[in-house]
Design a protein around this motif. Structure first.
Motif, PDB file in Angstrom:
ATOM      1  N   HIS A   1       0.841  -1.206   0.000  1.00  0.00           N
ATOM      2  CA  HIS A   1       0.000   0.000   0.000  1.00  0.00           C
ATOM      3  C   HIS A   1       0.871   1.248   0.000  1.00  0.00           C
ATOM      4  CE1 HIS A   1      -2.092   3.313   2.006  1.00  0.00           C
ATOM      5  NE2 HIS A   1      -3.190   2.850   1.439  1.00  0.00           N
ATOM      6  N   ASP A   2       1.860   1.278   0.877  1.00  0.00           N
ATOM      7  CA  ASP A   2       2.713   2.466   0.983  1.00  0.00           C
ATOM      8  C   ASP A   2       3.516   2.695  -0.290  1.00  0.00           C
ATOM      9  OD1 ASP A   2       1.686   2.764   3.515  1.00  0.00           O
ATOM     10  OD2 ASP A   2       3.495   2.045   4.546  1.00  0.00           O
ATOM     11  N   GLU A   3       3.944   1.628  -0.932  1.00  0.00           N
ATOM     12  CA  GLU A   3       4.678   1.768  -2.188  1.00  0.00           C
ATOM     13  C   GLU A   3       3.759   2.288  -3.297  1.00  0.00           C
ATOM     14  OE1 GLU A   3       7.863  -0.774  -4.858  1.00  0.00           O
ATOM     15  OE2 GLU A   3       7.169  -1.591  -2.945  1.00  0.00           O
ATOM     16  N   ILE A   4       2.521   1.820  -3.312  1.00  0.00           N
ATOM     17  CA  ILE A   4       1.537   2.339  -4.271  1.00  0.00           C
ATOM     18  C   ILE A   4       1.329   3.832  -4.024  1.00  0.00           C
ATOM     19  CG2 ILE A   4      -0.922   2.299  -4.910  1.00  0.00           C
ATOM     20  CD1 ILE A   4      -0.818  -0.775  -4.294  1.00  0.00           C
ATOM     21  N   ALA A   5       1.162   4.213  -2.762  1.00  0.00           N
ATOM     22  CA  ALA A   5       0.939   5.627  -2.424  1.00  0.00           C
ATOM     23  C   ALA A   5       2.127   6.482  -2.859  1.00  0.00           C
ATOM     24  CB  ALA A   5       0.687   5.774  -0.928  1.00  0.00           C
ATOM     25  N   ARG A   6       3.349   6.038  -2.583  1.00  0.00           N
ATOM     26  CA  ARG A   6       4.535   6.816  -2.975  1.00  0.00           C
ATOM     27  C   ARG A   6       4.615   6.963  -4.493  1.00  0.00           C
ATOM     28  NH1 ARG A   6       6.782   3.851   1.244  1.00  0.00           N
ATOM     29  NH2 ARG A   6       7.635   2.298  -0.200  1.00  0.00           N
ATOM     30  N   ALA A   7       4.346   5.880  -5.205  1.00  0.00           N
ATOM     31  CA  ALA A   7       4.402   5.934  -6.669  1.00  0.00           C
ATOM     32  C   ALA A   7       3.346   6.887  -7.231  1.00  0.00           C
ATOM     33  CB  ALA A   7       4.219   4.535  -7.247  1.00  0.00           C
ATOM     34  N   LEU A   8       2.144   6.830  -6.651  1.00  0.00           N
ATOM     35  CA  LEU A   8       1.087   7.740  -7.115  1.00  0.00           C
ATOM     36  C   LEU A   8       1.430   9.185  -6.790  1.00  0.00           C
ATOM     37  CD1 LEU A   8      -2.067   5.641  -6.199  1.00  0.00           C
ATOM     38  CD2 LEU A   8      -1.251   6.174  -8.505  1.00  0.00           C
ATOM     39  N   CYS A   9       2.040   9.416  -5.650  1.00  0.00           N
ATOM     40  CA  CYS A   9       2.447  10.787  -5.292  1.00  0.00           C
ATOM     41  C   CYS A   9       3.475  11.325  -6.281  1.00  0.00           C
ATOM     42  CB  CYS A   9       3.007  10.828  -3.875  1.00  0.00           C
ATOM     43  SG  CYS A   9       1.746  10.736  -2.594  1.00  0.00           S
ATOM     44  N   ARG A  10       4.397  10.479  -6.704  1.00  0.00           N
ATOM     45  CA  ARG A  10       5.407  10.916  -7.680  1.00  0.00           C
ATOM     46  C   ARG A  10       4.771  11.233  -9.035  1.00  0.00           C
ATOM     47  NH1 ARG A  10       8.289   6.621  -5.408  1.00  0.00           N
ATOM     48  NH2 ARG A  10       7.769   5.274  -7.168  1.00  0.00           N
ATOM     49  N   ALA A  11       3.759  10.467  -9.417  1.00  0.00           N
ATOM     50  CA  ALA A  11       3.175  10.596 -10.756  1.00  0.00           C
ATOM     51  C   ALA A  11       2.025  11.592 -10.830  1.00  0.00           C
ATOM     52  CB  ALA A  11       2.682   9.234 -11.241  1.00  0.00           C
ATOM     53  N   SER A  12       1.418  11.897  -9.709  1.00  0.00           N
ATOM     54  CA  SER A  12       0.194  12.691  -9.696  1.00  0.00           C
ATOM     55  C   SER A  12       0.438  14.100  -9.184  1.00  0.00           C
ATOM     56  CB  SER A  12      -0.835  11.998  -8.786  1.00  0.00           C
ATOM     57  OG  SER A  12      -2.002  12.772  -8.689  1.00  0.00           O
ATOM     58  N   ARG A  13      -0.480  14.974  -9.521  1.00  0.00           N
ATOM     59  CA  ARG A  13      -0.478  16.324  -8.954  1.00  0.00           C
ATOM     60  C   ARG A  13      -1.196  16.357  -7.611  1.00  0.00           C
ATOM     61  NH1 ARG A  13      -2.303  18.302 -14.513  1.00  0.00           N
ATOM     62  NH2 ARG A  13      -4.268  18.606 -13.451  1.00  0.00           N
ATOM     63  N   MET A  14      -1.757  15.234  -7.192  1.00  0.00           N
ATOM     64  CA  MET A  14      -2.454  15.167  -5.906  1.00  0.00           C
ATOM     65  C   MET A  14      -1.441  15.109  -4.765  1.00  0.00           C
ATOM     66  SD  MET A  14      -5.501  12.465  -6.914  1.00  0.00           S
ATOM     67  CE  MET A  14      -6.381  12.610  -5.350  1.00  0.00           C
ATOM     68  N   THR A  15      -1.845  15.598  -3.604  1.00  0.00           N
ATOM     69  CA  THR A  15      -0.974  15.567  -2.433  1.00  0.00           C
ATOM     70  C   THR A  15      -0.968  14.171  -1.823  1.00  0.00           C
ATOM     71  OG1 THR A  15      -2.718  16.102  -0.843  1.00  0.00           O
ATOM     72  CG2 THR A  15      -1.592  17.982  -1.906  1.00  0.00           C
ATOM     73  N   ALA A  16      -0.026  13.952  -0.940  1.00  0.00           N
ATOM     74  CA  ALA A  16       0.055  12.652  -0.258  1.00  0.00           C
ATOM     75  C   ALA A  16      -1.223  12.382   0.534  1.00  0.00           C
ATOM     76  CB  ALA A  16       1.274  12.621   0.661  1.00  0.00           C
ATOM     77  N   GLU A  17      -1.752  13.382   1.200  1.00  0.00           N
ATOM     78  CA  GLU A  17      -2.995  13.211   1.960  1.00  0.00           C
ATOM     79  C   GLU A  17      -4.159  12.851   1.034  1.00  0.00           C
ATOM     80  OE1 GLU A  17      -5.925  15.674   5.030  1.00  0.00           O
ATOM     81  OE2 GLU A  17      -4.173  16.665   4.190  1.00  0.00           O
ATOM     82  N   GLN A  18      -4.229  13.496  -0.108  1.00  0.00           N
ATOM     83  CA  GLN A  18      -5.294  13.201  -1.065  1.00  0.00           C
ATOM     84  C   GLN A  18      -5.142  11.794  -1.642  1.00  0.00           C
ATOM     85  OE1 GLN A  18      -4.556  16.543  -3.618  1.00  0.00           O
ATOM     86  NE2 GLN A  18      -5.881  17.921  -2.440  1.00  0.00           N
ATOM     87  N   ILE A  19      -3.923  11.391  -1.930  1.00  0.00           N
ATOM     88  CA  ILE A  19      -3.674  10.034  -2.426  1.00  0.00           C
ATOM     89  C   ILE A  19      -4.098   9.017  -1.372  1.00  0.00           C
ATOM     90  CG2 ILE A  19      -1.843   8.362  -3.002  1.00  0.00           C
ATOM     91  CD1 ILE A  19      -2.445  10.259  -5.330  1.00  0.00           C
ATOM     92  N   GLN A  20      -3.764   9.253  -0.111  1.00  0.00           N
ATOM     93  CA  GLN A  20      -4.166   8.333   0.962  1.00  0.00           C
ATOM     94  C   GLN A  20      -5.688   8.205   1.011  1.00  0.00           C
ATOM     95  OE1 GLN A  20      -2.488   6.246   2.784  1.00  0.00           O
ATOM     96  NE2 GLN A  20      -0.451   6.936   2.236  1.00  0.00           N
ATOM     97  N   GLY A  21      -6.385   9.321   0.913  1.00  0.00           N
ATOM     98  CA  GLY A  21      -7.850   9.286   0.901  1.00  0.00           C
ATOM     99  C   GLY A  21      -8.391   8.530  -0.296  1.00  0.00           C
ATOM    100  N   LEU A  22      -7.769   8.736  -1.439  1.00  0.00           N
ATOM    101  CA  LEU A  22      -8.217   8.043  -2.659  1.00  0.00           C
ATOM    102  C   LEU A  22      -7.966   6.540  -2.563  1.00  0.00           C
ATOM    103  CD1 LEU A  22      -9.504   8.404  -5.425  1.00  0.00           C
ATOM    104  CD2 LEU A  22      -7.199   8.800  -6.349  1.00  0.00           C
ATOM    105  N   LEU A  23      -6.837   6.145  -2.010  1.00  0.00           N
ATOM    106  CA  LEU A  23      -6.559   4.705  -1.855  1.00  0.00           C
ATOM    107  C   LEU A  23      -7.518   4.067  -0.852  1.00  0.00           C
ATOM    108  CD1 LEU A  23      -2.661   4.561  -1.976  1.00  0.00           C
ATOM    109  CD2 LEU A  23      -4.294   3.691  -3.668  1.00  0.00           C
ATOM    110  N   THR A  24      -7.831   4.779   0.211  1.00  0.00           N
ATOM    111  CA  THR A  24      -8.819   4.265   1.166  1.00  0.00           C
ATOM    112  C   THR A  24     -10.151   4.057   0.468  1.00  0.00           C
ATOM    113  OG1 THR A  24      -7.718   5.326   3.030  1.00  0.00           O
ATOM    114  CG2 THR A  24     -10.040   4.749   3.320  1.00  0.00           C
ATOM    115  N   SER A  25     -10.575   5.053  -0.298  1.00  0.00           N
ATOM    116  CA  SER A  25     -11.825   4.938  -1.045  1.00  0.00           C
ATOM    117  C   SER A  25     -11.769   3.771  -2.024  1.00  0.00           C
ATOM    118  CB  SER A  25     -12.110   6.227  -1.820  1.00  0.00           C
ATOM    119  OG  SER A  25     -12.306   7.302  -0.945  1.00  0.00           O
ATOM    120  N   ALA A  26     -10.642   3.608  -2.698  1.00  0.00           N
ATOM    121  CA  ALA A  26     -10.504   2.560  -3.704  1.00  0.00           C
ATOM    122  C   ALA A  26     -10.662   1.172  -3.097  1.00  0.00           C
ATOM    123  CB  ALA A  26      -9.139   2.675  -4.393  1.00  0.00           C
TER     124      ALA A  26
END
Length: 171
Positions: free
Chosen positions: A87-112
């Motif tokens: 999960h944490d590796e997915i979050a880090r990778a999405l943070c690098r690739a996305s314009r979303m913040t780390a907090e927003q990515i965490q919320g999106l992964l929880t929703s997913a």
């Protein structure tokens, strides 16, 4: 199978654990070296990769409800350790690739994870429910299109997360 696993719950938890690794690998492969992904494209990476893992989506419901609690503590610890690492590796990778913040990515992964767990079950009714929906078409909406619904809801979540000011810290 009993030679390798003490119970069917342990076997299914093993498959769920492998699912986390498969999802991580799918996200990393899907993103490649892309950067600057907007919220909708970030959500699409998540929904596309999750939809490619049907067994994992099915197990997302069962792992926290039953499987984690029906194995010994060391097996549960191994599952949690590996699932959180993926999960944490997915979050880090999405943070690098996305314009979303780390907090927003965490919320999106929880929703997913929560949406995939519930929507998978509704989208894949048991044979009994499938027959019931044939007999009662007005209830058939429950057997929805998993990928389409997951993508739409994650896109809406991603856009909503990026348009909402950060939450105030708890008191």
């Amino acid at each position: 199978m009993r030679r390798y696993y003490s119970s069917k719950e342990e076997l299914l938890l093993e498959l769920a654990e492998r699912g986390w690794d498969q999802w991580r690998d799918a996200v990393l492969a899907d993103m490649g070296d892309r950067t600057g992904l907007d919220p909708a494209h970030t959500a699409a990476v998540i929904s596309t990769t999750l939809a490619s893992l049907p067994v994992f989506c099915d197990l997302l419901t069962h792992a926290p409800l039953h499987l984690e609690g029906d194995v010994d503590i060391e097996r549960a610890r191994r599952y949690k350790t590996n699932a959180f690492a993926a999960h944490d590796e997915i979050a880090r990778a999405l943070c690098r690739a996305s314009r979303m913040t780390a907090e927003q990515i965490q919320g999106l992964l929880t929703s997913a994870v929560l949406l995939a767990a519930g929507l998978w079950q509704a989208s894949h009714p048991t044979p009994t429910l499938a027959r019931l929906y044939e007999q009662e078409p007005r209830w058939g909406h429950a057997a929805l299109d998993f990928r389409l619904r997951l993508d739409r809801l994650l896109t809406a979540s991603a856009i909503g997360l990026t348009s909402t000011p950060p939450a105030a810290p708890p008191r």
